[in-house]
Design an enzyme around this catalytic site. Structure first.
Site, PDB file in Angstrom:
ATOM      1  N   SER A 247     -14.413 -20.796  34.411  1.00 58.43           N
ATOM      2  CA  SER A 247     -15.810 -21.362  33.688  1.00 58.43           C
ATOM      3  C   SER A 247     -15.704 -22.573  32.963  1.00 58.43           C
ATOM      4  O   SER A 247     -16.705 -23.251  33.036  1.00 58.43           O
ATOM      5  CB  SER A 247     -16.047 -20.357  32.651  1.00 58.43           C
ATOM      6  OG  SER A 247     -14.930 -20.263  31.549  1.00 58.43           O
TER       7      SER A 247
ATOM      8  N   ASP B  84     -16.737 -19.847  20.033  1.00 63.72           N
ATOM      9  CA  ASP B  84     -16.388 -20.452  21.302  1.00 63.72           C
ATOM     10  C   ASP B  84     -15.721 -21.726  21.110  1.00 63.72           C
ATOM     11  O   ASP B  84     -16.430 -22.945  20.803  1.00 63.72           O
ATOM     12  CB  ASP B  84     -17.489 -20.554  22.305  1.00 63.72           C
ATOM     13  CG  ASP B  84     -17.041 -21.062  23.519  1.00 63.72           C
ATOM     14  OD1 ASP B  84     -15.844 -21.442  23.526  1.00 63.72           O
ATOM     15  OD2 ASP B  84     -17.911 -20.803  24.492  1.00 63.72           O
TER      16      ASP B  84
ATOM     17  N   HIS C 197     -15.021 -23.517  25.562  1.00 61.95           N
ATOM     18  CA  HIS C 197     -15.702 -24.617  26.324  1.00 61.95           C
ATOM     19  C   HIS C 197     -16.354 -25.851  25.548  1.00 61.95           C
ATOM     20  O   HIS C 197     -15.941 -25.811  24.201  1.00 61.95           O
ATOM     21  CB  HIS C 197     -17.118 -23.678  26.834  1.00 61.95           C
ATOM     22  CG  HIS C 197     -16.511 -22.346  27.590  1.00 61.95           C
ATOM     23  ND1 HIS C 197     -16.243 -21.209  27.165  1.00 61.95           N
ATOM     24  CD2 HIS C 197     -16.209 -22.431  28.985  1.00 61.95           C
ATOM     25  CE1 HIS C 197     -15.776 -20.266  27.954  1.00 61.95           C
ATOM     26  NE2 HIS C 197     -15.795 -20.844  29.106  1.00 61.95           N
TER      27      HIS C 197
END
Length: 436
Positions: free
Chosen positions: A164, A412, A415
């Site tokens: 990702s 998160d 990312h």
């Protein structure tokens, strides 16, 4: 006598000054050598936050592009000199410096940003993280020139292959390029994890291929990330989702990392070798570093003996910035400005994985050079380590505190917000392509 004494004193003073200047120059030269040639082994990371599934195979890129990679000689555009870039210009050692001009795009000008990386739309209150740029210490790094890049890439193809983070990266690239030409999506798999875009004015394609291990993997997770069994990794079999298309791409960026920390059973020649964190199984605990080294070695061996005629980057893994815990137990990333060098370091696990990456790359690049394969290291670990402020944190979700200011939100810290620090990866890539 007094005159002679003064002259003698004057000569001694001059000699002392000359010695002082010489010493200063020597120290300065040694200091410069240290920064040019020292090897950093920085950060560490947890499990990927992304929910997983096995994507469908992609159609060959040649279905979109009339020109195949076999007809493309990268030496026309890119130097085949495989001498480490650091010996010419160390793009990977530097500092984040203030940049009042801000990002090249906004979340309003680019509609290709996935919701969980669209930090401004999701309500992130601060914007200071947008006003920094990466500045190597011993050379200039120009800002990415989208028009020049697209001109260079007419009838060419790029692929970013990995997990990702690769999807995060490809969105950044697309957003920058979309300021010049609007990309058209021409393919996606069932879950939109592997996708391809075409820039019609330049006959240029960009693909992202979901292959989190790069080797063959059976992943038993539903759409909510709930596992019903351990991942099965075949360390000696590369993932056909990318090997089947490999020769059709002119430029490729490979990366992996975080997924190897998950519970898995390891196979070779269809025989179980052992596992990583499977206490309920009567198997030998081999550890994630065992599988990581074997997998990276298999991938780099394939690349270095492939006689590929394009340019291939192996990107180092990215650190997370969870503090006070991990993603599953309250870890957060609340910083609002970059670190300076020396204010942080890689976690031990990241140091271990990074060491594997560097060691295996150094072995492979020699073999690649002998076989005419242009393989380069995209070493973004250190520059990424210094940006704890660039992650979505709780703003992975839309207005997470709208109903409750004290809500416990999953953060998160892996990312990257878009726009954000990941945009600078493209500055580095362009410099390596243009002047590498």
């Amino acid at each position: 006598m007094k005159v002679e004494s003064k002259a003698l004193s004057y000569q001694k003073c001059n000699a002392l000054i000359l010695k002082l200047i010489a010493s200063t120059l020597a120290v300065g030269f040694a200091f410069r050598l240290f920064f040019n040639f020292s090897a950093d082994f920085p950060p560490e990371f947890p499990s990927d936050l992304e929910k997983t599934a096995v994507p469908e195979s992609l159609p060959p890129a040649a279905a979109v592009l009339p020109q195949s990679a076999a007809d493309f000689n990268v030496s026309d555009n890119v130097s085949n000199d495989l001498m480490p870039l650091q010996e010419k210009c160390d793009l990977f050692t530097g500092d984040w410096i203030p940049d009042p001009s801000g990002p090249m795009y906004t979340n309003e000008s680019c509609h290709l940003i996935e919701n969980h990386q669209n930090c401004m739309k999701n309500g992130r209150p601060d914007s200071g993280y947008l006003y920094w740029r990466w500045s190597p210490r011993n050379c200039e790094l120009p800002q990415f020139d989208a028009e020049k890049f697209l001109e260079m890439m007419k009838s060419k193809s790029w692929a970013l292959i990995g997990d990702s983070i690769s999807r995060n990266h490809v969105q950044s690239l697309l957003c920058i390029l979309s300021k010049v030409d609007k990309p058209v999506e021409v393919y996606h798999d069932k879950e939109y994890k592997s996708r391809r875009w075409h820039f019609p004015s330049y006959n240029f394609t960009v693909s992202v291929i979901w292959s989190p291990f790069l080797v063959e993997a059976a992943i038993f997770e539903d759409m909510n990330g709930v596992s019903t069994s351990e991942i099965e990794l075949h360390l000696d079999r590369l993932d056909k989702k990318w090997t089947g298309q490999y020769q059709s791409f002119d430029y490729i960026v490979f990366s992996t990392g975080k997924w190897f920390l998950k519970t898995a059973i390891y196979y070779e020649n269809n025989v179980i070798l052992g596992c990583h964190y499977c206490p309920k199984k009567n198997l030998t605990e081999l550890g994630s570093e065992f599988a990581y080294r074997k997998s990276i070695r298999s991938v780099l061996n394939f690349i270095s003996t492939s006689h590929h005629k394009g340019l291939i980057f192996f990107r180092t893994s990215t650190p997370d910035h969870f503090e006070g815990g991990e993603w599953f137990n309250g870890g957060a990333c609340n910083r609002t400005s970059p670190f300076k060098e020396g204010e942080t370091e890689l976690k031990d696990l990241h140091k271990l994985l990074r060491r594997i990456e560097i060691e295996e790359f150094e072995k492979a690049v020699t073999k690649a050079s002998e076989n005419g394969v242009n393989l380069k290291l995209l070493d973004i670990t250190q520059l990424s380590l210094l940006r704890p402020d660039g992650h979505p944190g709780p703003y992975r979700f839309l207005h997470p505190f709208a109903k409750d200011r004290n809500a416990q939100i999953l953060n998160d810290c892996l990312h990257w917000c878009l726009p954000g620090p990941i945009d600078s990866w493209n500055d580095v890539i362009m410099e390596m392509v243009v002047n590498g």
